[in-house]
Write an enzyme that holds these catalytic residues in place. Structure first.
Site, PDB file in Angstrom:
ATOM      1  N   GLY A  55       0.849  -1.190   0.000  1.00  0.00           N
ATOM      2  CA  GLY A  55       0.000   0.000   0.000  1.00  0.00           C
ATOM      3  C   GLY A  55       0.879   1.233   0.000  1.00  0.00           C
ATOM      4  N   CYS A  82       5.388  -6.054   1.478  1.00  0.00           N
ATOM      5  CA  CYS A  82       5.737  -4.623   1.388  1.00  0.00           C
ATOM      6  C   CYS A  82       5.114  -3.847   2.556  1.00  0.00           C
ATOM      7  CB  CYS A  82       5.322  -4.082   0.029  1.00  0.00           C
ATOM      8  SG  CYS A  82       6.116  -2.512  -0.344  1.00  0.00           S
ATOM      9  N   HIS A 169       8.152  -7.847  -3.651  1.00  0.00           N
ATOM     10  CA  HIS A 169       6.859  -8.272  -4.198  1.00  0.00           C
ATOM     11  C   HIS A 169       6.979  -9.655  -4.849  1.00  0.00           C
ATOM     12  CE1 HIS A 169       4.552  -4.596  -3.558  1.00  0.00           C
ATOM     13  NE2 HIS A 169       5.711  -3.978  -3.683  1.00  0.00           N
ATOM     14  N   GLU A 171       4.685 -11.497  -5.814  1.00  0.00           N
ATOM     15  CA  GLU A 171       3.576 -11.750  -6.735  1.00  0.00           C
ATOM     16  C   GLU A 171       3.874 -11.341  -8.176  1.00  0.00           C
ATOM     17  OE1 GLU A 171       3.803  -9.499  -4.430  1.00  0.00           O
ATOM     18  OE2 GLU A 171       2.740  -7.648  -4.887  1.00  0.00           O
ATOM     19  N   GLY A 224     -22.173 -10.664 -26.404  1.00  0.00           N
ATOM     20  CA  GLY A 224     -21.189 -11.152 -27.373  1.00  0.00           C
ATOM     21  C   GLY A 224     -19.787 -11.074 -26.795  1.00  0.00           C
ATOM     22  N   GLY A 225     -19.621 -10.429 -25.634  1.00  0.00           N
ATOM     23  CA  GLY A 225     -18.325 -10.391 -24.958  1.00  0.00           C
ATOM     24  C   GLY A 225     -18.077 -11.715 -24.237  1.00  0.00           C
ATOM     25  N   ASP A 227     -17.495 -12.458 -21.050  1.00  0.00           N
ATOM     26  CA  ASP A 227     -18.135 -12.731 -19.757  1.00  0.00           C
ATOM     27  C   ASP A 227     -19.589 -13.195 -19.910  1.00  0.00           C
ATOM     28  OD1 ASP A 227     -15.730 -11.789 -18.917  1.00  0.00           O
ATOM     29  OD2 ASP A 227     -16.473  -9.841 -18.251  1.00  0.00           O
ATOM     30  N   SER A 228     -20.367 -12.427 -20.670  1.00  0.00           N
ATOM     31  CA  SER A 228     -21.774 -12.835 -20.786  1.00  0.00           C
ATOM     32  C   SER A 228     -21.892 -14.131 -21.603  1.00  0.00           C
ATOM     33  CB  SER A 228     -22.648 -11.717 -21.376  1.00  0.00           C
ATOM     34  OG  SER A 228     -22.296 -11.447 -22.695  1.00  0.00           O
ATOM     35  N   SER A 229     -20.971 -14.345 -22.530  1.00  0.00           N
ATOM     36  CA  SER A 229     -21.032 -15.579 -23.321  1.00  0.00           C
ATOM     37  C   SER A 229     -20.734 -16.802 -22.463  1.00  0.00           C
ATOM     38  CB  SER A 229     -20.018 -15.531 -24.467  1.00  0.00           C
ATOM     39  OG  SER A 229     -20.328 -14.466 -25.329  1.00  0.00           O
ATOM     40  N   LYS A 366     -10.539 -12.652 -15.023  1.00  0.00           N
ATOM     41  CA  LYS A 366     -10.764 -12.817 -16.464  1.00  0.00           C
ATOM     42  C   LYS A 366     -10.110 -14.087 -17.030  1.00  0.00           C
ATOM     43  CE  LYS A 366     -12.480 -10.648 -20.054  1.00  0.00           C
ATOM     44  NZ  LYS A 366     -13.730  -9.878 -20.045  1.00  0.00           N
TER      45      LYS A 366
END
Ligand code: XMP
Length: 509
Positions: A55, A82, A169, A171, A224-225, A227-229, A366
């Site tokens: 942070g 950190c 870090h 990650e 059609g993206g 996520d919704s598909s 995603k």
């Protein structure tokens, strides 16, 4: 979720999602919660481990974010990263001071390989440092287990209390063995078993959807993206025959997109309602040139069209949305200025009168959504689609939108996507065309022309918050220009946008 869970306490660090994704990549489920979440609430999640993010603050400032101090007595392993590490040291009686010299970038770090965090690794590690404060005195019972030339305490541990901290870090990819260190914390300290996978997430969500909706019907706005598909495919697997997908074609989709939706989803066990609302959208936008006005009108009309269609469908009881985890995570940051009012198909008014909302992707990042899409057999072209704005081509036609301009843009855009898409030598994360409102003089044969100027936009970016223009080879630029001016009627000049973000944005409007 029935999995073991690691709770990530968000202290405002920019890498919080990356930490959560790394933990999940190790096969351990993770959730991000605000830094001041009470211990009772964290206990309810029954975590096998807790990670404090970095942070921007200084642990010694009275105003800086602090966690509930009872967390340290839960007996649940804690790893601070950190600022998170500095905070642990500070809250448990150690000392944090400003560094004489800030330490940014990839740094050589000497680690104690007797520590469980570094066991089996080389004693020299390359890690990413980014800090202006450092721990100068550790709390009692804590041991120093790493150092760099600038930072005498780059990591610490209290094996008995299972509390660890790293100044660097782990990650980020640049910390060469960072994921390995996280893995050691998860498996060797927290006793994780690695019970999180996309296969079992899918099965769990299918069960959850079945339990939630029973025999009732679900309405989903399909854009059609990705996520919704993926959401539509998952729901049709969970409750076949009970899902109605409404696809509203506002007339601003790219070439072939609406047809592809029909082909892909027409073959699945769901009802697909395709609505051509392009007339309405175009008439509402007639004469409108202001980008924000365009976005607002499209957002409002979209919600209206969706309401109209859903009322015709005898009101399914549930509304499904392709919400994903980054939309859900509460941000520790202040509200920023509105640059553009983003519109997504998920952005429907809350009060549509449904019995409940179904959001089976709500816990996924995603890349995980894409993996689920693959498991459900969706084609790559849908799953790996570049981001496409909700208002579609409407914000890529500068000035007033007309059918003629949209058709010109659609054809040119298809050429650009085809050519850049197949060019192995071009690195670009998003590429498209913009039809400017400027006409320019040209000459074809012996005749004067006066046609539109089209801009090609291609960018490289990792997060779409900033970008650089893509270094497209000249040969490809020449091919784009020649194909567009030859094949697309109405374009007389092609230019390439060489602006980064900032100062520009990726889209032109
Ligand atoms: P900007 O233009 O803000 O774009 O630099 C950043 C990324 O967001 C996409 N974008 C949108 N996505 N609804 C969306 O879902 C929108 O209204 C919208 N506007 C921009 C843009 O394509 C880029 O990837």
């Amino acid at each position: 979720m029935n999995n073991q869970t690691v709770v990530i306490l968000d202290f405002g660090g920019q890498y919080k999602e990356l930490i959560a994704r790394r933990v999940r990549e190790c096969g351990v489920y993770s959730v991000i919660v605000p830094f001041d979440t009470p211990t009772e609430k964290i206990n309810e999640m029954n975590p096998c481990g807790i990670i404090f993010t970095g942070g921007p603050n200084s642990a010694y400032d009275a105003e800086s974010p602090k966690c509930d101090e009872r967390l340290f007595n839960l007996g649940v392993p804690i790893l601070g990263i950190c600022y998170g590490a500095q905070l642990i040291a500070f809250m448990l009686g150690g000392k944090v001071i400003p560094c004489k010299k800030s330490e940014y970038g990839i740094t050589d770090c000497t680690v104690d390989t007797n520590s469980v965090l570094f066991r089996g690794l080389e004693s020299k590690q390359r890690v990413l440092m980014s800090h202006t404060d450092m721990i100068s005195v550790l709390p009692q019972g804590f041991d120093n287990i790493a150092a760099t030339a600038i930072c005498p305490c780059a990591a610490f541990e209290n094996g008995k209390r299972k509390i660890y901290g790293v100044q660097f870090h782990p990650e980020v990819e640049h910390s060469e063995n960072g994921t390995e260190m996280i893995r050691k914390f998860l498996f060797d300290v927290c006793g994780a078993v690695g019970d999180y996978s996309m296969e079992n997430y899918l099965e769990e969500q299918i069960d959850a959807v079945r339990k939630q909706v029973g025999k009732k019907r679900i309405l989903l706005g399909l854009s059609g993206g990705a996520d919704s598909s993926v959401c539509a495919a998952l729901l049709s697997r969970a409750v076949p025959g009970q899902v109605v997908c409404v696809y509203i074609d506002h007339g601003f989709m790219r070439k072939g997109e609406s047809e592809a939706i029909k082909t892909i989803f027409g073959a699945r066990d769901l009802d697909l309602v395709l609505v051509d609302a392009s007339e309405i959208f175009l008439s509402k936008l007639s004469g409108v040139t202001d980008p924000e006005k365009k976005r607002k009108i499209i957002g409002t009309e979209f919600a209206r069209a969706f309401e109209r269609e859903s009322s015709k469908l005898g009101k399914p009881e549930f509304l499904a949305q392709g919400t994903i985890y980054p939309d859900v995570v509460e941000s520790g940051k202040n509200k920023s200025a509105v640059i553009k009012s983003h519109h997504n198909v998920g952005g429907l008014p809350e009060d549509l009168g449904f019995e409940g909302v179904v959001e089976p992707l709500r816990y996924l990042f995603k890349d995980e959504v894409r993996k689920i899409g693959k498991l459900l057999g969706l084609p790559d072209e849908l799953i790996y689609r570049q981001p496409f704005p909700g208002p579609g081509l409407a914000i890529r036609v500068i000035g007033e939108i007309t059918r003629e301009k949209l058709d010109i843009l659609r054809e040119a855009d298809a050429i650009v996507r085809e050519e850049i898409g197949k060019s192995k030598r071009t690195k670009a994360d998003q590429y498209f065309c913009v039809l400017t409102d400027t006409r320019s003089v040209g000459v074809v044969g012996d005749f004067r022309t006066y046609e539109y100027t089209l801009a090609v936009r291609a960018v490289t970016t990792s997060d779409f918050m900033t970008c650089q223009f893509a270094r497209i080879p000249y040969g490809l630029l020449a091919k784009l220009s020649s194909r567009i001016t030859n094949e697309v009627k109405g374009v007389g000049r092609v230019v390439y946008d060489i602006t980064g973000k900032p100062p520009a944005t990726i889209e032109w409007e």
